[in-house]
Design a protein around this motif. Structure first.
Motif, PDB file in Angstrom:
ATOM      1  N   GLU A 125      -1.159   4.094   2.064  1.00 58.44           N
ATOM      2  CA  GLU A 125      -2.566   4.451   1.879  1.00 58.44           C
ATOM      3  C   GLU A 125      -3.315   3.215   1.356  1.00 58.44           C
ATOM      4  O   GLU A 125      -2.993   2.708   0.286  1.00 58.44           O
ATOM      5  CB  GLU A 125      -2.637   5.630   0.883  1.00 58.44           C
ATOM      6  CG  GLU A 125      -4.001   5.961   0.393  1.00 58.44           C
ATOM      7  CD  GLU A 125      -4.966   6.302   1.510  1.00 58.44           C
ATOM      8  OE1 GLU A 125      -4.663   7.181   2.322  1.00 58.44           O
ATOM      9  OE2 GLU A 125      -6.048   5.647   1.568  1.00 58.44           O
ATOM     10  N   GLU A 176      -6.880   6.865  -3.955  1.00 63.70           N
ATOM     11  CA  GLU A 176      -6.167   7.919  -3.220  1.00 63.70           C
ATOM     12  C   GLU A 176      -4.646   7.709  -3.340  1.00 63.70           C
ATOM     13  O   GLU A 176      -3.880   8.665  -3.483  1.00 63.70           O
ATOM     14  CB  GLU A 176      -6.613   7.896  -1.744  1.00 63.70           C
ATOM     15  CG  GLU A 176      -5.851   8.833  -0.817  1.00 63.70           C
ATOM     16  CD  GLU A 176      -6.178  10.321  -1.007  1.00 63.70           C
ATOM     17  OE1 GLU A 176      -6.808  10.676  -2.015  1.00 63.70           O
ATOM     18  OE2 GLU A 176      -5.761  11.122  -0.141  1.00 63.70           O
ATOM     19  N   ARG A 177      -4.252   6.445  -3.326  1.00 66.23           N
ATOM     20  CA  ARG A 177      -2.824   6.118  -3.447  1.00 66.23           C
ATOM     21  C   ARG A 177      -2.279   6.665  -4.767  1.00 66.23           C
ATOM     22  O   ARG A 177      -1.204   7.244  -4.813  1.00 66.23           O
ATOM     23  CB  ARG A 177      -2.700   4.594  -3.397  1.00 66.23           C
ATOM     24  CG  ARG A 177      -1.335   4.125  -3.039  1.00 66.23           C
ATOM     25  CD  ARG A 177      -1.356   2.771  -2.380  1.00 66.23           C
ATOM     26  NE  ARG A 177      -1.824   1.707  -3.242  1.00 66.23           N
ATOM     27  CZ  ARG A 177      -2.713   0.791  -2.881  1.00 66.23           C
ATOM     28  NH1 ARG A 177      -3.232   0.803  -1.675  1.00 66.23           N
ATOM     29  NH2 ARG A 177      -3.080  -0.160  -3.713  1.00 66.23           N
ATOM     30  N   GLU A 178      -3.034   6.470  -5.816  1.00 69.57           N
ATOM     31  CA  GLU A 178      -2.621   6.952  -7.136  1.00 69.57           C
ATOM     32  C   GLU A 178      -2.517   8.482  -7.141  1.00 69.57           C
ATOM     33  O   GLU A 178      -1.573   9.054  -7.686  1.00 69.57           O
ATOM     34  CB  GLU A 178      -3.654   6.461  -8.172  1.00 69.57           C
ATOM     35  CG  GLU A 178      -3.266   6.652  -9.625  1.00 69.57           C
ATOM     36  CD  GLU A 178      -2.027   5.863 -10.053  1.00 69.57           C
ATOM     37  OE1 GLU A 178      -1.617   4.903  -9.355  1.00 69.57           O
ATOM     38  OE2 GLU A 178      -1.432   6.240 -11.087  1.00 69.57           O
ATOM     39  N   LYS A 180       0.606   9.458  -5.285  1.00 71.92           N
ATOM     40  CA  LYS A 180       1.793   9.162  -6.106  1.00 71.92           C
ATOM     41  C   LYS A 180       1.991  10.252  -7.166  1.00 71.92           C
ATOM     42  O   LYS A 180       3.095  10.773  -7.341  1.00 71.92           O
ATOM     43  CB  LYS A 180       1.573   7.805  -6.779  1.00 71.92           C
ATOM     44  CG  LYS A 180       2.743   7.298  -7.546  1.00 71.92           C
ATOM     45  CD  LYS A 180       2.475   5.873  -7.980  1.00 71.92           C
ATOM     46  CE  LYS A 180       2.965   5.700  -9.398  1.00 71.92           C
ATOM     47  NZ  LYS A 180       2.381   4.559 -10.062  1.00 71.92           N
ATOM     48  N   THR A 207      -3.553   9.472   7.308  1.00 71.50           N
ATOM     49  CA  THR A 207      -2.592   9.225   6.219  1.00 71.50           C
ATOM     50  C   THR A 207      -1.187   9.204   6.821  1.00 71.50           C
ATOM     51  O   THR A 207      -0.795  10.126   7.527  1.00 71.50           O
ATOM     52  CB  THR A 207      -2.693  10.320   5.140  1.00 71.50           C
ATOM     53  OG1 THR A 207      -4.019  10.293   4.641  1.00 71.50           O
ATOM     54  CG2 THR A 207      -1.717  10.075   4.009  1.00 71.50           C
ATOM     55  N   VAL A 254       3.326   4.147  -1.634  1.00 75.24           N
ATOM     56  CA  VAL A 254       3.743   4.860  -2.840  1.00 75.24           C
ATOM     57  C   VAL A 254       4.728   5.930  -2.389  1.00 75.24           C
ATOM     58  O   VAL A 254       4.788   6.267  -1.208  1.00 75.24           O
ATOM     59  CB  VAL A 254       2.567   5.549  -3.587  1.00 75.24           C
ATOM     60  CG1 VAL A 254       1.735   4.542  -4.333  1.00 75.24           C
ATOM     61  CG2 VAL A 254       1.720   6.388  -2.637  1.00 75.24           C
ATOM     62  N   GLN A 309       0.833  -1.220   0.000  1.00 72.50           N
ATOM     63  CA  GLN A 309       0.000   0.000   0.000  1.00 72.50           C
ATOM     64  C   GLN A 309       0.868   1.271   0.000  1.00 72.50           C
ATOM     65  O   GLN A 309       0.383   2.352   0.281  1.00 72.50           O
ATOM     66  CB  GLN A 309      -0.887   0.013   1.240  1.00 72.50           C
ATOM     67  CG  GLN A 309      -1.851  -1.152   1.282  1.00 72.50           C
ATOM     68  CD  GLN A 309      -2.719  -1.126   2.517  1.00 72.50           C
ATOM     69  OE1 GLN A 309      -2.694  -0.187   3.304  1.00 72.50           O
ATOM     70  NE2 GLN A 309      -3.502  -2.165   2.691  1.00 72.50           N
TER      71      GLN A 309
END
Ligand SMILES: Cc1ncc(COP(=O)(O)O)c(C=O)c1O
Length: 438
Positions: free
Chosen positions: A299, A304-306, A309, A274, A129, A127
């Motif tokens: 995350e 949201e992770r994308e 990143k 976060t 990034v 999870q």
């Protein structure tokens, strides 16, 4: 437009310089500067570098100086501590690869190595990034610009690494602090909660920045009890506004093995707060000048992770573009080759042993002398409380011992002080604190 006459140019410039010099007040002079006003009155040299320069000058003049200001790990003979395996790793790197630009967010293998280093054998690695940054400084920068709006403030402890304030100011954010220690000498989570309350009344999100283990400047590492209380506070705040916790891990590799606690507490925070990490090779691999680091986020939500990143990568492009490719490739070698890594860890363990020995000597002598200082188990620095830090450090300087004055304490670089010098250091501290007490 015709060509400029250089002689005329020079005359015009010296006229302007004379005019500026003749102006009475600094305000008038500022009005004449081509710098924007807020840049025209920036402070000059970093105060720690200035102290270090004085210590070096006096040592060169023949004085027996004890310089406990430097933030780099020195061997007992005063030479810089290095890890030979790091240079072995540099030699392994293909020159043509190293000479090319690195990917904007850093080589994927480097980032993966960093994630696994941060969260060994943890499912949270999947999870994670991040983006490569020039040291932890760059990671803190990226956290501030992406998790706070301009005009908002980050929250940290009242003892903190000075550049946090500069990074915040430079990016048009602010910094708020809470008293780090309660009357019991432990991490003051109640003070953190009150400060959070005040911030939440003013802004719609918060970024909490904690430097643990081995905090600079105090040396303090949060223990499990501190963590439990801090997490409860963060979770309560996260019910009201988005909360981001940035862990500055600058000195983590030199902590006592038991003080690496964040992986244990990830379950409680994941998905609610976060989690950001400022990872750096500066101290961990004794590569202060190589500027190798990463800003990492954990995350659980893929969308949201994308977004995170992409935001971090965008910030790289908008600041330094990309980082030191040679350095990142070399550190990747160490992070991913088990044999090299093991040898590197053994070299570092030797340096940690040096620090542990110095910390033990400091604890023993400073306790006997009755000095007041936070719980100190190891790491580069410790701070000693004093009612007047400027006075304490001035008295110490007269005795040829250099430490860094803070608000309410002086910072002592144990990383630059060999164990045999600790008695002299503590004697000077004692004299300096007594002098400040009156
Ligand atoms: C507390 C703390 N955080 C972060 C850093 C950042 O260091 P670097 O940018 O070299 O990784 C330092 C360096 O002294 C530090 O003391």
């Amino acid at each position: 437009m015709g060509a400029q006459d250089p002689e005329q140019d020079r005359t015009a410039h010296s006229r302007k310089r004379r005019a500026l010099q003749s102006l009475e007040s600094p305000r008038e002079r500022l009005a004449e500067s081509h710098l924007i006003p807020e840049s025209a009155d920036r402070p000059g040299d970093d105060p720690i570098f200035a102290l270090n320069a004085e210590a070096l000058r006096r040592a060169r003049a023949g004085e027996d100086v004890l310089n406990s200001t430097i933030g780099a790990l020195m061997r007992d003979d005063g030479r810089m501590a290095v890890l030979p395996t790091v240079f072995e790793a540099y030699r392994r790197v293909d020159p043509e690869k190293a000479a090319a630009y690195a990917p904007i967010s850093g080589p994927p293998a480097f980032l993966r190595g960093v994630f696994e280093d941060l969260l060994p054998e943890s499912p949270y690695v999947e999870q994670a990034v991040g983006a490569a940054t020039p040291g932890g400084t760059g990671a803190i920068h990226h956290a501030i610009v992406n998790f706070l709006e301009p005009g908002q403030s980050l929250l940290t402890t009242n003892y903190y690494w000075g550049p946090y304030g500069i990074l915040a100011k430079h990016t048009r954010r602010g910094i708020e602090t809470f008293d780090m220690f309660g009357v019991d000498g432990r991490f003051d989570s109640a003070a953190m909660e009150s400060a959070l309350e005040r911030l939440i009344a003013r802004q719609d999100r918060v970024l909490v920045l904690l430097n643990t283990p081995c905090q600079n400047p105090t040396g303090y590492s949060l223990d499990d009890d501190d963590w439990e209380r801090a997490i409860a506070v963060l979770l309560r705040a996260a019910e009201r506004v988005p909360v981001t916790l940035l862990l500055d891990l600058a000195y983590a590799r030199f902590a006592q093995p038991g003080s690496i606690r964040w992986p244990v507490f990830m379950d409680q925070l994941a998905g609610k707060v976060t989690m950001l990490f400022a990872w750096t090779a500066s101290k961990a691999f004794a590569q202060y000048g190589a500027r190798i680091g990463a800003c990492v986020a954990v995350e659980p939500d893929p969308a949201e992770r994308e977004r995170i990143k992409n935001a971090l990568g965008f910030s790289c492009r908008g600041t330094w573009s990309n980082c030191n490719h040679l350095g990142m490739l070399a550190i990747t070698e160490i992070l991913t080759d088990p044999e090299l890594r093991q040898r590197c860890d053994a070299e570092r363990a030797e340096l940690r042993r040096l620090l542990t020995e110095r910390a033990a000597a400091f604890n023993e002598h400073a306790s006997t002398a009755g000095l007041r200082f936070p719980r100190y188990e190891g790491g580069f620095f410790v701070s000693v409380f004093t009612p007047d830090a400027a006075r304490t450090s001035a008295i110490m300087r007269d005795a040829g011992v250099f430490v860094v004055p803070l608000e309410g304490a002086v910072r002592v670089a144990i990383c630059a002080t060999s164990a045999d010098k600790i008695p002299r250091l503590v004697a000077a501290l004692e004299e300096g604190v007594r002098g400040a007490e009156g």
